[in-house]
Motif scaffolding. Structure first.
Motif, PDB file in Angstrom:
ATOM      1  N   ARG A   1      30.522  16.041 -22.642  1.00 38.00           N
ATOM      2  CA  ARG A   1      29.077  15.873 -22.470  1.00 38.00           C
ATOM      3  C   ARG A   1      28.299  17.059 -23.022  1.00 38.00           C
ATOM      4  O   ARG A   1      27.193  16.898 -23.544  1.00 38.00           O
ATOM      5  N   SER A   2      28.854  18.264 -22.906  1.00 37.89           N
ATOM      6  CA  SER A   2      28.159  19.456 -23.395  1.00 37.89           C
ATOM      7  C   SER A   2      28.606  19.853 -24.797  1.00 37.89           C
ATOM      8  O   SER A   2      28.151  20.878 -25.306  1.00 37.89           O
ATOM      9  N   ALA A   3      29.510  19.029 -25.417  1.00 35.38           N
ATOM     10  CA  ALA A   3      30.059  19.375 -26.726  1.00 35.38           C
ATOM     11  C   ALA A   3      30.643  20.786 -26.693  1.00 35.38           C
ATOM     12  O   ALA A   3      30.376  21.604 -27.553  1.00 35.38           O
ATOM     13  N   PHE A   4      31.461  21.044 -25.654  1.00 34.99           N
ATOM     14  CA  PHE A   4      32.109  22.337 -25.463  1.00 34.99           C
ATOM     15  C   PHE A   4      31.080  23.458 -25.365  1.00 34.99           C
ATOM     16  O   PHE A   4      31.212  24.499 -25.994  1.00 34.99           O
ATOM     17  N   ASN A   5      30.051  23.194 -24.573  1.00 36.17           N
ATOM     18  CA  ASN A   5      28.986  24.158 -24.264  1.00 36.17           C
ATOM     19  C   ASN A   5      28.127  24.519 -25.465  1.00 36.17           C
ATOM     20  O   ASN A   5      27.318  25.451 -25.388  1.00 36.17           O
ATOM     21  N   THR A   6      28.260  23.807 -26.564  1.00 34.12           N
ATOM     22  CA  THR A   6      27.379  24.066 -27.706  1.00 34.12           C
ATOM     23  C   THR A   6      25.988  23.487 -27.477  1.00 34.12           C
ATOM     24  O   THR A   6      25.074  23.750 -28.265  1.00 34.12           O
ATOM     25  N   ALA A   7      25.814  22.671 -26.411  1.00 35.84           N
ATOM     26  CA  ALA A   7      24.474  22.170 -26.103  1.00 35.84           C
ATOM     27  C   ALA A   7      23.512  23.305 -25.814  1.00 35.84           C
ATOM     28  O   ALA A   7      22.296  23.156 -25.983  1.00 35.84           O
ATOM     29  N   ALA A   8      24.053  24.457 -25.373  1.00 31.46           N
ATOM     30  CA  ALA A   8      23.188  25.613 -25.113  1.00 31.46           C
ATOM     31  C   ALA A   8      22.691  26.259 -26.398  1.00 31.46           C
ATOM     32  O   ALA A   8      21.742  27.044 -26.375  1.00 31.46           O
ATOM     33  N   VAL A   9      23.318  25.951 -27.528  1.00 34.43           N
ATOM     34  CA  VAL A   9      22.919  26.564 -28.796  1.00 34.43           C
ATOM     35  C   VAL A   9      21.548  26.052 -29.229  1.00 34.43           C
ATOM     36  O   VAL A   9      20.694  26.814 -29.688  1.00 34.43           O
ATOM     37  N   HIS A  10      21.325  24.744 -29.083  1.00 30.73           N
ATOM     38  CA  HIS A  10      20.058  24.142 -29.492  1.00 30.73           C
ATOM     39  C   HIS A  10      19.815  22.920 -28.625  1.00 30.73           C
ATOM     40  O   HIS A  10      20.732  22.130 -28.369  1.00 30.73           O
ATOM     41  N   ALA A  11      18.603  22.731 -28.170  1.00 35.50           N
ATOM     42  CA  ALA A  11      18.290  21.631 -27.254  1.00 35.50           C
ATOM     43  C   ALA A  11      18.490  20.261 -27.887  1.00 35.50           C
ATOM     44  O   ALA A  11      18.759  19.277 -27.185  1.00 35.50           O
ATOM     45  N   ALA A  12      18.371  20.166 -29.209  1.00 36.29           N
ATOM     46  CA  ALA A  12      18.525  18.878 -29.882  1.00 36.29           C
ATOM     47  C   ALA A  12      19.965  18.592 -30.281  1.00 36.29           C
ATOM     48  O   ALA A  12      20.241  17.497 -30.781  1.00 36.29           O
ATOM     49  N   LEU A  13      20.860  19.531 -30.059  1.00 35.52           N
ATOM     50  CA  LEU A  13      22.239  19.354 -30.518  1.00 35.52           C
ATOM     51  C   LEU A  13      22.933  18.164 -29.861  1.00 35.52           C
ATOM     52  O   LEU A  13      23.623  17.404 -30.556  1.00 35.52           O
ATOM     53  N   PRO A  14      22.834  17.927 -28.547  1.00 38.00           N
ATOM     54  CA  PRO A  14      23.498  16.748 -27.972  1.00 38.00           C
ATOM     55  C   PRO A  14      23.048  15.436 -28.604  1.00 38.00           C
ATOM     56  O   PRO A  14      23.873  14.551 -28.861  1.00 38.00           O
ATOM     57  N   ALA A  15      21.755  15.310 -28.854  1.00 42.00           N
ATOM     58  CA  ALA A  15      21.264  14.075 -29.468  1.00 42.00           C
ATOM     59  C   ALA A  15      21.805  13.913 -30.883  1.00 42.00           C
ATOM     60  O   ALA A  15      22.259  12.831 -31.278  1.00 42.00           O
ATOM     61  N   LEU A  16      21.783  14.989 -31.666  1.00 44.14           N
ATOM     62  CA  LEU A  16      22.269  14.904 -33.039  1.00 44.14           C
ATOM     63  C   LEU A  16      23.771  14.597 -33.078  1.00 44.14           C
ATOM     64  O   LEU A  16      24.229  13.805 -33.912  1.00 44.14           O
ATOM     65  N   LEU A  17      24.531  15.204 -32.183  1.00 46.96           N
ATOM     66  CA  LEU A  17      25.967  14.933 -32.140  1.00 46.96           C
ATOM     67  C   LEU A  17      26.237  13.486 -31.745  1.00 46.96           C
ATOM     68  O   LEU A  17      27.153  12.850 -32.281  1.00 46.96           O
ATOM     69  N   THR A  18      25.448  12.961 -30.831  1.00 41.58           N
ATOM     70  CA  THR A  18      25.613  11.567 -30.447  1.00 41.58           C
ATOM     71  C   THR A  18      25.400  10.640 -31.635  1.00 41.58           C
ATOM     72  O   THR A  18      26.158   9.688 -31.846  1.00 41.58           O
ATOM     73  N   GLY A  19      24.371  10.936 -32.427  1.00 41.72           N
ATOM     74  CA  GLY A  19      24.117  10.128 -33.606  1.00 41.72           C
ATOM     75  C   GLY A  19      25.232  10.207 -34.632  1.00 41.72           C
ATOM     76  O   GLY A  19      25.571   9.210 -35.268  1.00 41.72           O
ATOM     77  N   VAL A  20      25.837  11.364 -34.781  1.00 42.00           N
ATOM     78  CA  VAL A  20      26.948  11.521 -35.726  1.00 42.00           C
ATOM     79  C   VAL A  20      28.192  10.810 -35.218  1.00 42.00           C
ATOM     80  O   VAL A  20      28.871  10.076 -35.953  1.00 42.00           O
ATOM     81  N   LEU A  21      28.516  11.006 -33.945  1.00 45.88           N
ATOM     82  CA  LEU A  21      29.738  10.440 -33.387  1.00 45.88           C
ATOM     83  C   LEU A  21      29.730   8.918 -33.399  1.00 45.88           C
ATOM     84  O   LEU A  21      30.765   8.291 -33.650  1.00 45.88           O
ATOM     85  N   VAL A  22      28.581   8.308 -33.129  1.00 45.60           N
ATOM     86  CA  VAL A  22      28.559   6.859 -33.039  1.00 45.60           C
ATOM     87  C   VAL A  22      28.875   6.227 -34.394  1.00 45.60           C
ATOM     88  O   VAL A  22      29.557   5.192 -34.473  1.00 45.60           O
TER      89      VAL A  22
END
Length: 282
Positions: free
Chosen positions: A208-229
């Motif tokens: 869920r946190s992409a190995f705590n990289t969500a703290a790097v940038h607030a938009a990172l979880p959303a962008l990763l979700t778009g890539v993974l799908v």
């Protein structure tokens, strides 16, 4: 008590046995036939508690987003339920028995592959964000990225330790004598079990946190979700072929999920920019 077991910090074994089941625990100890069930719980609970505490310290259960937006969460849950409903409807209407089995296999495959696909995809997305960020923002992102890197290394180390310790215990049994092999194997099995429990407890928050990289940038979880799908859509097409149904249903089923997730991601990124001042560039 059961509500506390759902929290990050489990209660100590003494507290767990000191409540309603104290008398029951003592009665179980006095009946030898119950030892095979009761003793593993008494011995295994502290090990599981230690592994869970370490997993939650490295990967907090609620640390997967820097900004919690209830409206975004509602839209994501609604989209997920609708996608699940449509998948079930297509399987029931056009699916064959082998399609049902294939859907179950793909679900298990996603559970196993997701952490490793994240480890490969996250550096690419982070590199894009670094390229767009201003020099001042890059300095702040580097500090958080180093912490996230240490978290990922710990997860990989624990995951790798499980088969290595298992092979070590097997090798000791083959080389050493029966007495030495038994005690040595037990000494290796304990940390192996701890590492396996750590991976079990850490995988959900880590993903869920992409190995705590969500703290790097607030938009990172959303962008990763778009890539993974989209990555999973390609993997599913290559491994299992197109979904069941006529060509139009196949196209909608194959592209509808990733396209709807991408639309939600775009909306979330725009909402982060307009409501919370989170910019991808600058």
């Amino acid at each position: 008590m059961w509500q506390r077991l759902r929290e990050d910090e489990w209660p100590p074994l003494r507290e767990l046995l000191g409540g309603r089941i104290r008398g029951c625990a003592w009665s179980l100890l006095l009946i030898p036939c119950t030892w095979a069930v009761f003793l593993p719980v008494v011995l295994g609970y502290p090990l599981a508690r230690s592994a869970r505490r370490s997993a939650r310290r490295i990967f907090p259960s609620r640390g997967h987003r820097r900004i919690e937006d209830p409206e975004v969460m509602r839209v994501q849950k609604t989209r997920a339920w609708l996608a699940t409903l449509m998948s079930v409807v297509i399987l029931v209407a056009y699916g064959k028995p082998e399609d049902m089995a294939q859907a179950e296999e793909q679900f298990m495959f996603r559970l196993i592959v997701t952490p490793w696909l994240l480890l490969l995809s996250t550096p690419v997305v982070v590199a894009m964000l670094f390229r767009w960020a201003s020099p001042a923002a890059k300095d702040s992102m580097r500090v958080r990225l180093r912490a996230a890197g240490r978290s990922a290394v710990r997860y990989i180390g624990a995951f790798t330790a499980v088969p290595l310790l298992s092979l070590g215990a097997y090798g000791v049994q083959q080389v050493a004598g029966p007495d030495a092999a038994g005690w040595t194997a037990i000494a290796l099995m304990v940390p192996m079990l701890w590492a396996a429990l750590f991976v079990v407890f850490a995988t959900g928050p880590a993903v869920r946190s992409a190995f705590n990289t969500a703290a790097v940038h607030a938009a990172l979880p959303a962008l990763l979700t778009g890539v993974l799908v989209w990555e999973f859509a390609v993997i599913g097409l290559v491994m299992g072929g197109p979904p069941p149904g006529p060509p139009l249903v196949q196209a909608c089923s194959l592209l509808g999920g990733p396209a709807s997730v991408t639309a939600v991601v775009w909306w979330e990124v725009q909402r982060l920019r307009t409501r919370y001042g989170v910019a991808l560039r600058g």
